[in-house]
Write a protein that holds these residues in place. Sequence first.
Motif: not given
Length: 115
Positions: A18-24
């Motif tokens: 989730q963090l991977f996609f939120q950061e992008r």
Amino acid sequence: MNLQIFGTKKCKETKKTQLFFQERRIPFQFINLAEKEMSKGELRSILGSVKLDDLIDTESKVYEEKNLKYMLYDKEEALLNNPLLIKTPVVRDGKRATIGYQPDVWKTWISEAKK
């Protein structure tokens, strides 16, 4: 991109995903498998990209409790009826899917979507 992330709130790999996609700043729909099972259509779509055996979490409590190691069973039905048996996270974008934390694959998806 039309991303779905299947996982649980307690799963560290799901949180990293989730963090991977939120950061992008890439929007996604999170489906908590502890609250809602995967539909048959979603499962079939995912199985177009991954193997059924790879989707089963053989280290999960459900796998041990149901003693599935020593039983013959319909794997697809088991996953539909016991969502916590699914190895998480499962990330789905249309017909493509991954199991586990796969940032290299997702980066390819993102670059393809930008074209």
